[in-house]
Scaffold this active site. Structure first.
Site, PDB file in Angstrom:
ATOM      1  N   TYR A   1     -15.516  -5.385  10.968  1.00 11.28           N
ATOM      2  CA  TYR A   1     -14.992  -3.943  11.407  1.00 11.28           C
ATOM      3  C   TYR A   1     -15.752  -3.545  12.469  1.00 11.28           C
ATOM      4  CZ  TYR A   1     -12.293  -3.710   7.158  1.00 11.28           C
ATOM      5  OH  TYR A   1     -11.314  -3.750   6.442  1.00 11.28           O
TER       6      TYR A   1
ATOM      7  N   PRO B   1      -8.218  -7.730   8.237  1.00 10.97           N
ATOM      8  CA  PRO B   1      -8.588  -6.284   8.261  1.00 10.97           C
ATOM      9  C   PRO B   1      -7.887  -5.624   7.045  1.00 10.97           C
ATOM     10  CG  PRO B   1      -8.602  -7.023  10.662  1.00 10.97           C
ATOM     11  CD  PRO B   1      -7.794  -7.900   9.867  1.00 10.97           C
ATOM     12  N   CYS B   2      -8.565  -4.803   6.273  1.00  9.24           N
ATOM     13  CA  CYS B   2      -7.743  -4.067   5.303  1.00  9.24           C
ATOM     14  C   CYS B   2      -7.735  -2.772   5.938  1.00  9.24           C
ATOM     15  CB  CYS B   2      -8.559  -3.907   3.963  1.00  9.24           C
ATOM     16  SG  CYS B   2      -8.562  -5.480   3.088  1.00  9.24           S
ATOM     17  N   LEU B   3      -8.742  -2.184   6.613  1.00  8.99           N
ATOM     18  CA  LEU B   3      -8.738  -1.061   7.433  1.00  8.99           C
ATOM     19  C   LEU B   3      -8.052  -1.320   8.588  1.00  8.99           C
ATOM     20  CD1 LEU B   3      -9.844   1.951   8.312  1.00  8.99           C
ATOM     21  CD2 LEU B   3     -11.847   0.386   9.198  1.00  8.99           C
TER      22      LEU B   3
ATOM     23  N   ARG C   1      -4.350  -0.799   4.664  1.00  9.95           N
ATOM     24  CA  ARG C   1      -3.093  -1.507   4.173  1.00  9.95           C
ATOM     25  C   ARG C   1      -3.417  -1.738   2.787  1.00  9.95           C
ATOM     26  NH1 ARG C   1      -4.073  -6.639   3.188  1.00  9.95           N
ATOM     27  NH2 ARG C   1      -5.916  -7.668   4.089  1.00  9.95           N
TER      28      ARG C   1
END
Length: 222
Positions: free
Chosen positions: A83, A138-140, A159
């Site tokens: 991130y 990425p999740c964010l 997500r």
């Protein structure tokens, strides 16, 4: 859909996990892992200064601090993404774009802007990585900052979010980022909103944690 409004991340966590375990849908991931899931979970933290780590958070304070440092300052570990890179050094062709510097500059120039945003998804990289079962993307996905009455309001969109092991570190780390931007824009971080499209708990992988910290909810995952 689940909406939670609490003063702190700790108090929201204490409500979030039982809600998912009791009311979540049973969903198997694309990799065959069973989860309990609530779609579109929105959590508003009204006093971000309250940064106590919940006693029931399985990974503890050390994990939160490591996540915070990696987010703000980067990590020496090599991942398919991190991130810090996506926010402070977003890869675009041969360029590296500092989205956080842009946000600070934008808000200092135009306090009421609705364009103080940052993204993490990079189609050039992440579409290919996501085709690999072992690939990590990425999740964010998205961050936006609004200044209203000299207060800074922060909204993030994930997500996908592991509620039991990741949410606390994610939220507290991102709040630290919000405080950094507040300092640079001469504002106060007033609220933090955390939106996860898929908020879930891994009920087989993390059964021992559930048994240890939320034993009264085991019956909902048997």
């Amino acid at each position: 859909m689940l909406c939670i409004k609490k003063p702190s991340v700790a108090s929201s966590f204490e409500e979030l996990i039982p809600k998912i375990l009791t009311e979540g849908d049973l969903v198997e991931t694309e990799f065959g892992e069973r989860t309990k899931e609530i779609r579109n979970t929105i959590i508003e933290i009204t006093n971000p200064k309250l940064k106590k780590v919940p006693e029931k958070y399985p990974l503890g304070e050390k994990a939160v601090e490591e996540y915070r440092k990696n987010l703000l300052y980067g990590s020496k570990n090599i991942f398919s993404y991190d991130y810090h890179e996506r926010l402070f050094e977003y890869p675009y062709n041969e360029e590296r774009i500092n989205q956080i510097d842009y946000i600070i500059e934008k808000l200092n120039q135009q306090k009421n802007s609705r364009r103080a945003i940052a993204i993490t998804w990079n189609p050039k990289i992440d579409i290919e990585v996501s085709k690999d079962e072992r690939g990590s993307v990425p999740c964010l996905q998205f961050i936006e900052f609004l200044v209203r009455d000299n207060n800074l309001h922060m909204t993030v969109v994930f997500r996908s979010n592991d509620a039991l092991l990741a949410y606390v570190a994610n939220a507290l780390g991102l709040i630290s980022l919000g405080e950094y931007i507040a300092e640079k824009t001469n504002t106060q971080l007033k609220s933090y909103v955390h939106h996860s499209v898929s908020m879930h708990v891994y009920i087989d992988r993390d059964r021992d944690y559930i048994k240890k910290y939320f034993p009264e909810y085991l019956k909902y995952i048997e």
